[in-house]
Design a protein around this motif. Structure first.
Motif, PDB file in Angstrom:
ATOM      1  N   VAL A 276       0.855  -1.183   0.000  1.00  0.00           N
ATOM      2  CA  VAL A 276       0.000   0.000   0.000  1.00  0.00           C
ATOM      3  C   VAL A 276       0.894   1.236   0.000  1.00  0.00           C
ATOM      4  O   VAL A 276       1.830   1.339   0.802  1.00  0.00           O
ATOM      5  CB  VAL A 276      -0.932   0.009   1.229  1.00  0.00           C
ATOM      6  CG1 VAL A 276      -1.797   1.270   1.239  1.00  0.00           C
ATOM      7  CG2 VAL A 276      -1.800  -1.245   1.244  1.00  0.00           C
ATOM      8  N   SER A 277       0.653   2.146  -0.912  1.00  0.00           N
ATOM      9  CA  SER A 277       1.465   3.349  -1.015  1.00  0.00           C
ATOM     10  C   SER A 277       1.283   4.232   0.218  1.00  0.00           C
ATOM     11  O   SER A 277       0.187   4.323   0.785  1.00  0.00           O
ATOM     12  CB  SER A 277       1.083   4.128  -2.275  1.00  0.00           C
ATOM     13  OG  SER A 277       1.853   5.312  -2.370  1.00  0.00           O
ATOM     14  N   SER A 278       2.359   4.915   0.629  1.00  0.00           N
ATOM     15  CA  SER A 278       2.316   5.731   1.851  1.00  0.00           C
ATOM     16  C   SER A 278       1.398   6.939   1.737  1.00  0.00           C
ATOM     17  O   SER A 278       1.029   7.536   2.761  1.00  0.00           O
ATOM     18  CB  SER A 278       3.731   6.206   2.202  1.00  0.00           C
ATOM     19  OG  SER A 278       4.276   6.973   1.151  1.00  0.00           O
ATOM     20  N   ASN A 279       0.996   7.311   0.518  1.00  0.00           N
ATOM     21  CA  ASN A 279       0.094   8.463   0.370  1.00  0.00           C
ATOM     22  C   ASN A 279      -1.383   8.068   0.369  1.00  0.00           C
ATOM     23  O   ASN A 279      -2.246   8.909   0.138  1.00  0.00           O
ATOM     24  CB  ASN A 279       0.426   9.248  -0.905  1.00  0.00           C
ATOM     25  CG  ASN A 279       0.267   8.388  -2.161  1.00  0.00           C
ATOM     26  OD1 ASN A 279      -0.159   7.237  -2.087  1.00  0.00           O
ATOM     27  ND2 ASN A 279       0.620   8.958  -3.302  1.00  0.00           N
ATOM     28  N   MET A 280      -1.661   6.780   0.619  1.00  0.00           N
ATOM     29  CA  MET A 280      -3.046   6.312   0.642  1.00  0.00           C
ATOM     30  C   MET A 280      -3.593   6.290   2.075  1.00  0.00           C
ATOM     31  O   MET A 280      -2.847   6.070   3.040  1.00  0.00           O
ATOM     32  CB  MET A 280      -3.145   4.915   0.023  1.00  0.00           C
ATOM     33  CG  MET A 280      -2.781   4.877  -1.456  1.00  0.00           C
ATOM     34  SD  MET A 280      -2.881   3.217  -2.160  1.00  0.00           S
ATOM     35  CE  MET A 280      -4.650   2.908  -2.032  1.00  0.00           C
ATOM     36  N   THR A 281      -4.899   6.493   2.187  1.00  0.00           N
ATOM     37  CA  THR A 281      -5.546   6.502   3.496  1.00  0.00           C
ATOM     38  C   THR A 281      -5.358   5.171   4.211  1.00  0.00           C
ATOM     39  O   THR A 281      -5.126   5.122   5.426  1.00  0.00           O
ATOM     40  CB  THR A 281      -7.051   6.793   3.343  1.00  0.00           C
ATOM     41  OG1 THR A 281      -7.227   8.044   2.686  1.00  0.00           O
ATOM     42  CG2 THR A 281      -7.732   6.833   4.702  1.00  0.00           C
ATOM     43  N   ALA A 282      -5.425   4.075   3.445  1.00  0.00           N
ATOM     44  CA  ALA A 282      -5.284   2.739   4.034  1.00  0.00           C
ATOM     45  C   ALA A 282      -3.924   2.579   4.715  1.00  0.00           C
ATOM     46  O   ALA A 282      -3.812   1.882   5.734  1.00  0.00           O
ATOM     47  CB  ALA A 282      -5.463   1.674   2.956  1.00  0.00           C
TER      48      ALA A 282
END
Length: 497
Positions: A276-282
């Motif tokens: 999961v990319s660090s800029n995603m809410t998840a």
């Protein structure tokens, strides 16, 4: 032997290419090979070396180059023979897709040349073919610059056989890693070289290479070139159509994340593991959950002959659709990353401060994975770590080719080159696998290929005899269970056509 000395001495990088039973002389800056024989002086009764006719020359770039008008009397044999003998399965799969006609032979021979010599400019292929045992095993093939360009172009424009070969490789595959590799380019003639997301780092335009990698067998199963300006999400959506199989686990990088890709995989009943990319809410939500009570397991990995053990903390959550998001923190990696950061602070590296350390320390050793695969968190983590075997493959490509020196300027030729990279790598991998299964310890592929290349085929009375190999050369072939042979003849595996 060489009798030269002083400023006429022959350097080692030239002498290593000298055929046995010959002499090298330095003349006007060039190195020339002469036939020689030992004769008895009728007056003194002593044996002396007598220089005979010139056989050819030696250059650092191309090794021994026999005189064209005289014909070749010494051929490179050992490394090519080893490649042929270790690749029965690959050759059989290749012939199922391409058949055994003249075109198939040329493609196979080109792959052998790339595998043994690295990815050389297309202008050098003809010479490499002529001075190799391939010119006897597969005689009278057109391998000049134009012919090789046509091979690559036809592979790029008529990819039916290439896709059939890829489909054969994909049979029974259960775990595929997909990753991209950026290739710097300085020519816009191919129609694919564009400014991409790594322009600032590379300082040049680029094209993108995507690879599908069979993690279980440790080999690529498909490769394709894409425009440098096309982002990873767009490229992988196109690429996945060539490599999608049912009930398969796909390991992918965070840059490939898209709802469309997840839908394609679900329709084929395949699963995925993706960071999961660090800029995603998840990611941020999982990072917050990581502050709570965590479970642990011990992750083991090989590093040479040692086994490295690391404690990994984790916490798992599942959404309504069954997709899992798992927070992992490798404590060994956490300490290493923190130590590296503190060292940068001590060295006063710009951008590294105590204040920033406090803010980012919570991400050290952390990876957050999203997955639809039905497995335990430890298994998910280990599956994803296996994906890094593809990085070793990319390292091999980086060391084997100067992409801008290959002389490939056309879009179709680039796609054909991608297929040749796949085939040559499979051949190289087959030799490597044979080496792993052998009794040879502490010997690596470059040393094996260098030793094998010392075995030559020599023309005697219109027949090609394999010269007597040294003990070290015989030991290599014996350990790999490859008979050296005594005579070079046309390849039997391509008859009848």
């Amino acid at each position: 032997m060489s009798t030269s000395s002083g400023r006429y001495a022959v350097p080692p990088e030239i002498l290593k290419h000298k055929p046995r039973g010959s002499m090298v002389k330095k003349i006007h800056g060039g190195y020339y090979v002469y036939a020689m024989e030992n004769v008895k002086n009728p007056v003194t009764g002593k044996w002396q070396t007598k220089t005979k006719e010139i056989l050819g020359k030696i250059t650092v770039e191309n090794g021994y180059i026999p005189n064209e008008d005289r014909g070749y009397t010494v051929l490179e044999y050992g490394a090519y023979h080893l490649a042929e003998e270790c690749t029965d399965e690959i050759k059989e799969q290749f012939q199922l897709a391409f058949g055994k006609d003249e075109n198939a032979k040329r493609i196979w021979v080109l792959a052998l040349i790339y595998s043994v010599n690295g990815f050389r400019p297309i202008s050098a292929i003809s010479l490499l073919y002529k001075k190799s045992s391939l010119s006897v095993a597969y005689p009278n093939l057109k391998m000049g610059e134009t012919a090789v360009s046509n091979i690559l172009e036809n592979l790029g424009r008529r990819d039916t056989e290439a896709k059939k070969f890829q489909d054969i490789l994909l049979q029974n595959v259960k775990e595929i890693a997909i990753d991209g590799h950026v290739i710097p380019r300085y020519s816009k003639l191919d129609g694919m070289t564009e400014y991409g997301y790594k322009y600032k780092k590379l300082g040049s335009e680029q094209i993108n290479l995507l690879t599908a990698y069979d993690v279980t067998k440790g080999r690529p199963v498909a490769m394709k070139m894409f425009d440098g300006s096309k982002n990873d999400k767009a490229s992988v959506k196109e690429f996945i159509e060539d490599v999608i199989v049912e009930d398969c686990l796909y390991l992918m990088d965070r840059g490939f994340y898209s709802p469309e890709l997840k839908t394609i995989l679900a329709e084929k009943k395949s699963t995925y593991i993706m960071p999961v990319s660090s800029n995603m809410t998840a990611y941020q939500e999982a990072l917050k959950r990581g502050r709570g009570r965590l479970k642990t397991f011990v992750y083991k990995r090989k590093e040479g002959l040692r086994t490295i053990k690391s404690v990994v903390e984790y916490q798992e959550s599942t959404d309504e659709g069954g997709t899992k998001t798992i927070y992992f923190r490798n404590l060994h990696e956490t300490e290493c990353e923190k130590a590296n950061y503190l060292e940068c602070i001590e060295k006063k590296v710009p951008g590294y401060t105590e204040a920033k350390l406090e803010a980012i320390e919570k991400t050290f050793g952390v990876i957050i994975l999203e997955t639809t695969h039905n497995a335990t968190p430890q298994e998910i983590y280990e599956y994803y770590k296996e994906r890094w075997s593809i990085e070793t493959f990319y390292d091999y490509l980086k060391h084997q080719m100067d992409f801008n020196a290959l002389g490939v300027q056309d879009w179709a030729e680039l796609q054909g080159l991608a297929f040749m990279m796949l085939l040559a790598t499979l051949i190289n991998g087959a030799i490597s696998e044979r080496l792993k299964q052998s009794s040879l310890a502490g010997i690596y592929m470059p040393e094996v290929m260098l030793t094998a290349s010392s075995v030559k085929a020599i023309k005697r009375n219109e027949a090609w005899a394999i010269e007597n190999a040294s003990k070290s050369e015989r030991d290599i072939f014996d350990a790999l269970e490859v008979p050296i042979g005594s005579e070079l003849i046309p390849s039997n595996s391509w008859f009848p056509t």
